[in-house]
Scaffold this motif. Structure first.
Motif, PDB file in Angstrom:
ATOM      1  N   ASN A  10      -4.769   8.440  -5.294  1.00  0.00           N
ATOM      2  CA  ASN A  10      -3.231   7.393  -5.618  1.00  0.00           C
ATOM      3  C   ASN A  10      -3.873   5.690  -5.004  1.00  0.00           C
ATOM      4  O   ASN A  10      -4.076   6.517  -3.683  1.00  0.00           O
ATOM      5  N   ILE A  11      -3.415   5.667  -5.272  1.00  0.00           N
ATOM      6  CA  ILE A  11      -3.397   4.300  -4.172  1.00  0.00           C
ATOM      7  C   ILE A  11      -2.349   4.315  -3.203  1.00  0.00           C
ATOM      8  O   ILE A  11      -1.044   4.410  -3.664  1.00  0.00           O
ATOM      9  N   ILE A  12      -2.641   3.041  -2.087  1.00  0.00           N
ATOM     10  CA  ILE A  12      -1.257   3.934  -1.500  1.00  0.00           C
ATOM     11  C   ILE A  12      -0.988   2.043  -0.657  1.00  0.00           C
ATOM     12  O   ILE A  12      -1.704   1.157  -0.587  1.00  0.00           O
ATOM     13  N   LEU A  13       0.328   2.083  -0.599  1.00  0.00           N
ATOM     14  CA  LEU A  13       0.644   0.573  -1.004  1.00  0.00           C
ATOM     15  C   LEU A  13       1.454   0.490   0.367  1.00  0.00           C
ATOM     16  O   LEU A  13       2.339   1.132   1.057  1.00  0.00           O
ATOM     17  N   PRO A  14       1.420  -0.635   1.246  1.00  0.00           N
ATOM     18  CA  PRO A  14       1.975  -1.061   2.668  1.00  0.00           C
ATOM     19  C   PRO A  14       2.984  -2.196   2.528  1.00  0.00           C
ATOM     20  O   PRO A  14       2.484  -3.462   0.996  1.00  0.00           O
ATOM     21  N   VAL A  15       3.916  -1.747   2.385  1.00  0.00           N
ATOM     22  CA  VAL A  15       5.417  -2.940   1.708  1.00  0.00           C
ATOM     23  C   VAL A  15       6.345  -2.878   3.160  1.00  0.00           C
ATOM     24  O   VAL A  15       7.034  -2.763   3.837  1.00  0.00           O
ATOM     25  N   PHE A  27      10.033  -5.415   7.267  1.00  0.00           N
ATOM     26  CA  PHE A  27      10.533  -4.307   8.431  1.00  0.00           C
ATOM     27  C   PHE A  27       8.479  -5.121   9.504  1.00  0.00           C
ATOM     28  O   PHE A  27       8.392  -5.018   9.554  1.00  0.00           O
ATOM     29  N   LYS A  28       9.698  -4.325  10.237  1.00  0.00           N
ATOM     30  CA  LYS A  28       7.968  -4.706  11.690  1.00  0.00           C
ATOM     31  C   LYS A  28       7.064  -4.018  11.567  1.00  0.00           C
ATOM     32  O   LYS A  28       5.701  -4.669  11.929  1.00  0.00           O
ATOM     33  N   TYR A  29       6.837  -3.102  11.186  1.00  0.00           N
ATOM     34  CA  TYR A  29       5.722  -2.500  10.553  1.00  0.00           C
ATOM     35  C   TYR A  29       5.746  -2.311   8.946  1.00  0.00           C
ATOM     36  O   TYR A  29       6.708  -1.277   8.875  1.00  0.00           O
ATOM     37  N   PRO A  30       4.329  -2.033   7.985  1.00  0.00           N
ATOM     38  CA  PRO A  30       5.032  -1.518   6.807  1.00  0.00           C
ATOM     39  C   PRO A  30       5.429  -0.094   6.097  1.00  0.00           C
ATOM     40  O   PRO A  30       4.902   0.568   7.629  1.00  0.00           O
ATOM     41  N   LEU A  31       6.108   0.464   5.166  1.00  0.00           N
ATOM     42  CA  LEU A  31       6.231   1.102   5.103  1.00  0.00           C
ATOM     43  C   LEU A  31       4.917   1.633   3.953  1.00  0.00           C
ATOM     44  O   LEU A  31       4.528   0.645   3.046  1.00  0.00           O
ATOM     45  N   TYR A  32       4.493   2.707   4.003  1.00  0.00           N
ATOM     46  CA  TYR A  32       2.867   2.635   3.519  1.00  0.00           C
ATOM     47  C   TYR A  32       3.604   4.090   2.214  1.00  0.00           C
ATOM     48  O   TYR A  32       3.989   4.742   2.525  1.00  0.00           O
ATOM     49  N   CYS A  33       3.314   3.404   0.485  1.00  0.00           N
ATOM     50  CA  CYS A  33       4.444   4.131  -0.310  1.00  0.00           C
ATOM     51  C   CYS A  33       2.753   4.470  -0.926  1.00  0.00           C
ATOM     52  O   CYS A  33       1.647   3.727  -1.464  1.00  0.00           O
ATOM     53  N   GLU A  40       4.107   8.867 -18.390  1.00  0.00           N
ATOM     54  CA  GLU A  40       5.120   8.397 -18.543  1.00  0.00           C
ATOM     55  C   GLU A  40       5.471   7.119 -17.976  1.00  0.00           C
ATOM     56  O   GLU A  40       6.349   6.492 -18.227  1.00  0.00           O
ATOM     57  N   GLY A  41       4.453   6.277 -16.593  1.00  0.00           N
ATOM     58  CA  GLY A  41       5.072   5.463 -15.902  1.00  0.00           C
ATOM     59  C   GLY A  41       4.320   5.561 -14.789  1.00  0.00           C
ATOM     60  O   GLY A  41       3.356   6.405 -14.179  1.00  0.00           O
ATOM     61  N   TYR A  42       5.039   4.622 -13.890  1.00  0.00           N
ATOM     62  CA  TYR A  42       4.905   4.522 -12.706  1.00  0.00           C
ATOM     63  C   TYR A  42       6.018   5.260 -11.354  1.00  0.00           C
ATOM     64  O   TYR A  42       6.964   5.264 -11.787  1.00  0.00           O
ATOM     65  N   ILE A  43       5.293   5.939 -10.377  1.00  0.00           N
ATOM     66  CA  ILE A  43       6.401   6.368  -9.326  1.00  0.00           C
ATOM     67  C   ILE A  43       5.470   5.660  -8.236  1.00  0.00           C
ATOM     68  O   ILE A  43       4.427   5.735  -8.094  1.00  0.00           O
ATOM     69  N   LEU A  44       6.668   5.650  -7.422  1.00  0.00           N
ATOM     70  CA  LEU A  44       6.241   5.006  -5.740  1.00  0.00           C
ATOM     71  C   LEU A  44       7.445   6.074  -4.881  1.00  0.00           C
ATOM     72  O   LEU A  44       8.059   6.257  -5.065  1.00  0.00           O
ATOM     73  N   GLU A  45       6.233   6.342  -3.772  1.00  0.00           N
ATOM     74  CA  GLU A  45       6.662   6.907  -3.279  1.00  0.00           C
ATOM     75  C   GLU A  45       5.980   6.888  -1.477  1.00  0.00           C
ATOM     76  O   GLU A  45       5.509   6.869  -1.514  1.00  0.00           O
ATOM     77  N   SER A  46       7.747   7.361  -0.618  1.00  0.00           N
ATOM     78  CA  SER A  46       7.473   7.406   0.413  1.00  0.00           C
ATOM     79  C   SER A  46       7.385   8.887   1.557  1.00  0.00           C
ATOM     80  O   SER A  46       8.795   9.473   0.863  1.00  0.00           O
TER      81      SER A  46
END
Length: 89
Positions: A10-15, A27-33, A40-46
């Motif tokens: 899965n792809i890890i996205l910096p938010v 954010f001072k530092y990105p959240l990695y999700c 059925e679609g997409y899931i974004l999880e932290s």
């Protein structure tokens, strides 16, 4: 038949920021999700924040993630520290 992408992680996205209800969180530092694509679609999880959001599209999942973040942020900030677990503080 062999699936061409069956072993792709899965792809890890910096938010770096989120926006919900006219409020922008930077954010001072990105959240990695983790972005998970399912039938059925997409899931974004932290895992770091314990936020799990889904949607029919990536943009829907991001919007739902921002809504969940906003809810948790406001909820945690409305409670005194003695009502929060140590990991939340």
């Amino acid at each position: 038949p062999i699936e061409l992408f069956e072993d792709v992680a899965n792809i890890i996205l910096p938010v770096n920021s989120l926006e919900y209800g006219g409020i922008k969180y930077n954010f001072k530092y990105p959240l990695y999700c983790e972005l998970i694509h399912e039938v059925e679609g997409y899931i974004l999880e932290s895992q770091q924040l314990g936020i799990f959001a889904n949607g029919d599209t990536i943009e829907d999942a991001k919007a739902n993630f921002a809504e969940e973040f906003d809810f948790i942020f406001n909820r945690y900030n409305s409670l005194p520290n003695d009502k929060l677990t140590e990991d939340v503080i």
